[in-house]
Design an enzyme around this catalytic site. Structure first.
Site, PDB file in Angstrom:
ATOM      1  N   GLY A  41      98.481  79.565 145.716  1.00 47.21           N
ATOM      2  CA  GLY A  41      99.019  78.214 145.586  1.00 47.21           C
ATOM      3  C   GLY A  41     100.302  78.094 144.791  1.00 47.21           C
ATOM      4  O   GLY A  41     100.588  77.027 144.243  1.00 47.21           O
ATOM      5  N   SER A  42     101.126  79.165 144.769  1.00 47.40           N
ATOM      6  CA  SER A  42     102.354  79.034 143.973  1.00 47.40           C
ATOM      7  C   SER A  42     103.346  78.063 144.619  1.00 47.40           C
ATOM      8  O   SER A  42     104.089  77.378 143.907  1.00 47.40           O
ATOM      9  CB  SER A  42     103.001  80.403 143.739  1.00 47.40           C
ATOM     10  OG  SER A  42     103.544  80.923 144.923  1.00 47.40           O
ATOM     11  N   ASN A  43     103.362  77.975 145.943  1.00 47.21           N
ATOM     12  CA  ASN A  43     104.243  76.975 146.580  1.00 47.21           C
ATOM     13  C   ASN A  43     103.727  75.564 146.317  1.00 47.21           C
ATOM     14  O   ASN A  43     104.523  74.640 146.101  1.00 47.21           O
ATOM     15  CB  ASN A  43     104.369  77.240 148.079  1.00 47.21           C
ATOM     16  CG  ASN A  43     105.394  78.311 148.371  1.00 47.21           C
ATOM     17  OD1 ASN A  43     106.584  78.087 148.217  1.00 47.21           O
ATOM     18  ND2 ASN A  43     104.930  79.494 148.745  1.00 47.21           N
ATOM     19  N   ASN A 103     105.433  73.482 157.166  1.00 46.41           N
ATOM     20  CA  ASN A 103     104.885  74.754 156.692  1.00 46.41           C
ATOM     21  C   ASN A 103     106.017  75.586 156.108  1.00 46.41           C
ATOM     22  O   ASN A 103     107.173  75.414 156.475  1.00 46.41           O
ATOM     23  CB  ASN A 103     104.263  75.509 157.885  1.00 46.41           C
ATOM     24  CG  ASN A 103     103.654  76.837 157.478  1.00 46.41           C
ATOM     25  OD1 ASN A 103     102.970  76.945 156.465  1.00 46.41           O
ATOM     26  ND2 ASN A 103     103.914  77.882 158.269  1.00 46.41           N
ATOM     27  N   ALA A 105     112.575  82.318 146.213  1.00 43.40           N
ATOM     28  CA  ALA A 105     113.401  81.458 147.081  1.00 43.40           C
ATOM     29  C   ALA A 105     112.545  80.357 147.726  1.00 43.40           C
ATOM     30  O   ALA A 105     112.990  79.217 147.882  1.00 43.40           O
ATOM     31  CB  ALA A 105     114.087  82.297 148.147  1.00 43.40           C
ATOM     32  N   HIS A 119     107.141  79.623 155.653  1.00 42.21           N
ATOM     33  CA  HIS A 119     106.832  80.957 156.158  1.00 42.21           C
ATOM     34  C   HIS A 119     107.795  81.956 155.502  1.00 42.21           C
ATOM     35  O   HIS A 119     108.994  81.694 155.419  1.00 42.21           O
ATOM     36  CB  HIS A 119     107.007  80.973 157.691  1.00 42.21           C
ATOM     37  CG  HIS A 119     106.694  82.319 158.280  1.00 42.21           C
ATOM     38  ND1 HIS A 119     105.408  82.760 158.451  1.00 42.21           N
ATOM     39  CD2 HIS A 119     107.510  83.322 158.690  1.00 42.21           C
ATOM     40  CE1 HIS A 119     105.434  83.993 158.958  1.00 42.21           C
ATOM     41  NE2 HIS A 119     106.702  84.344 159.115  1.00 42.21           N
ATOM     42  N   ARG A 141      86.220  74.819 164.965  1.00 44.81           N
ATOM     43  CA  ARG A 141      87.520  74.395 164.440  1.00 44.81           C
ATOM     44  C   ARG A 141      87.658  72.874 164.534  1.00 44.81           C
ATOM     45  O   ARG A 141      88.173  72.221 163.640  1.00 44.81           O
ATOM     46  CB  ARG A 141      88.608  75.059 165.300  1.00 44.81           C
ATOM     47  CG  ARG A 141      89.739  75.648 164.528  1.00 44.81           C
ATOM     48  CD  ARG A 141      90.629  76.452 165.458  1.00 44.81           C
ATOM     49  NE  ARG A 141      90.331  77.857 165.385  1.00 44.81           N
ATOM     50  CZ  ARG A 141      90.804  78.684 164.445  1.00 44.81           C
ATOM     51  NH1 ARG A 141      91.607  78.242 163.511  1.00 44.81           N
ATOM     52  NH2 ARG A 141      90.492  79.949 164.446  1.00 44.81           N
ATOM     53  N   MET A 161      95.832  79.500 155.445  1.00 45.59           N
ATOM     54  CA  MET A 161      95.629  80.609 156.377  1.00 45.59           C
ATOM     55  C   MET A 161      94.647  80.253 157.482  1.00 45.59           C
ATOM     56  O   MET A 161      93.661  80.952 157.698  1.00 45.59           O
ATOM     57  CB  MET A 161      95.118  81.832 155.617  1.00 45.59           C
ATOM     58  CG  MET A 161      96.019  82.278 154.486  1.00 45.59           C
ATOM     59  SD  MET A 161      97.647  82.753 155.061  1.00 45.59           S
ATOM     60  CE  MET A 161      97.248  84.308 155.821  1.00 45.59           C
ATOM     61  N   ARG A 162      94.903  79.159 158.151  1.00 47.23           N
ATOM     62  CA  ARG A 162      93.961  78.761 159.191  1.00 47.23           C
ATOM     63  C   ARG A 162      94.778  78.159 160.324  1.00 47.23           C
ATOM     64  O   ARG A 162      95.557  77.222 160.084  1.00 47.23           O
ATOM     65  CB  ARG A 162      93.034  77.712 158.575  1.00 47.23           C
ATOM     66  CG  ARG A 162      91.912  77.289 159.418  1.00 47.23           C
ATOM     67  CD  ARG A 162      90.567  77.759 158.886  1.00 47.23           C
ATOM     68  NE  ARG A 162      89.564  77.478 159.920  1.00 47.23           N
ATOM     69  CZ  ARG A 162      88.995  78.424 160.626  1.00 47.23           C
ATOM     70  NH1 ARG A 162      89.283  79.672 160.412  1.00 47.23           N
ATOM     71  NH2 ARG A 162      88.117  78.116 161.559  1.00 47.23           N
TER      72      ARG A 162
HETATM   73  C1  GRF Z   1     103.827  82.302 150.869  1.00 46.37           C
HETATM   74  O1  GRF Z   1     104.581  83.472 150.976  1.00 46.37           O
HETATM   75  C2  GRF Z   1     104.059  81.409 152.069  1.00 46.37           C
HETATM   76  O2  GRF Z   1     105.338  81.507 152.577  1.00 46.37           O
HETATM   77  C3  GRF Z   1     103.063  81.948 153.073  1.00 46.37           C
HETATM   78  O3  GRF Z   1     101.940  82.287 152.318  1.00 46.37           O
HETATM   79  C4  GRF Z   1     102.338  82.588 150.979  1.00 46.37           C
HETATM   80  C5  GRF Z   1     101.530  81.682 150.097  1.00 46.37           C
HETATM   81  O4  GRF Z   1     101.743  81.929 148.736  1.00 46.37           O
HETATM   82  N1  GRF Z   1     102.820  80.975 154.112  1.00 46.37           N
HETATM   83  P1  GRF Z   1     101.307  80.843 147.687  1.00 46.37           P
HETATM   84  O5  GRF Z   1      99.809  80.613 147.919  1.00 46.37           O
HETATM   85  O6  GRF Z   1     102.093  79.606 147.910  1.00 46.37           O
HETATM   86  O7  GRF Z   1     101.549  81.471 146.352  1.00 46.37           O
END
Ligand code: GRF
Length: 221
Positions: A17-19, A112, A178, A114, A70, A95-96
């Site tokens: 969950g860092s993003n 999203n 980034a 990526h 689903r 991740m789903r």
């Molecule tokens: C990130 O690299 C994001 O781009 C990808 O999954 C990773 C998730 O990392 N979709 P975090 O859980 O946000 O740390």
């Protein structure tokens, strides 16, 4: 006079969950144009969920494995999003894969991040594949979610160099830094309506040159 309500965002995670954290921290600024309505994880033990809870955010962990299909899982997700009056869904390491009908319902309102410069390196193990391919520039992409995985209209990208000494881990760390810069900025553009989908393309609405430029950034290591 009360300020106009900000769009309400649900952030969907599966792990670290860092993003999500970068979005939550951006939203602490009074002038950031979104309100974080809740954080949802499809794994109740996702470390990011504990962090979000400790911040006092509304959180919900519901395990997709407890749903028979689903469609059932997404039906429950849709109920939660409606009850929480969510306007925009931000996937952050979720991740789903989602069904075409769920994606269609949220098309233009679900984004999203990526960890590659799409359209190259869709899917998993992006950094390993970038090193294997010998690219000299790597990066990340924020895009609207469409039915095809990692293929929706691109909102913005950030690029970083690939160094001769890189391993997948060092490259991942540089790209991740980034991501944390790019994602809050791109979410703000979506939330303010400066970028929208038009079919399978992007439309800029009342966006200044700054906003258009900032959708493509170079982030130095
Ligand atoms: C990130 O690299 C994001 O781009 C990808 O999954 C990773 C998730 O990392 N979709 P975090 O859980 O946000 O740390």
């Amino acid at each position: 006079m009360t300020a106009p309500a900000k769009p309400r965002i649900a952030i969907l995670i599966s792990g670290r969950g860092s993003n999500m954290q970068a979005l939550v921290e951006a939203a602490r600024a009074p002038d950031y144009p979104v309100e974080i309505a809740l954080v949802i994880a499809n794994r109740p033990d996702a470390p990011g969920l504990a962090w979000a809870k400790a911040q006092g955010l509304s959180v919900l962990g519901f395990d997709h494995k407890h749903y028979e299909s689903r469609e059932h899982f997404e039906g429950q997700l849709q109920n939660v999003l409606e009850l929480s009056r969510v306007d925009i869904v931000a996937l952050a390491g979720f991740m789903r894969l989602m069904t075409a009908s769920f994606v269609a319902r949220w098309y233009g309102r679900m984004i999203n991040i990526h960890p590659s410069l799409l359209p190259v390196f869709k899917g998993l193990k992006t950094h390993e594949r970038a090193l294997e391919a010998g690219v000299r520039i790597a990066g990340c992409t924020v895009h609207f979610v469409s039915a095809e995985m990692d293929a929706g209209p691109i909102i913005g990208q950030a690029a970083v160099p690939v160094l001769a000494s890189d391993t997948a881990a060092t490259l991942a760390a540089r790209v991740l830094a980034a991501e944390h810069v790019l994602y809050p900025q791109m979410l703000a553009l979506v939330a303010t309506g400066k970028v929208r989908v038009d079919g399978d393309k992007i439309q800029w609405q009342d966006a200044g040159i700054t906003e258009i430029n900032q959708s493509t950034m170079l982030v130095s290591p």
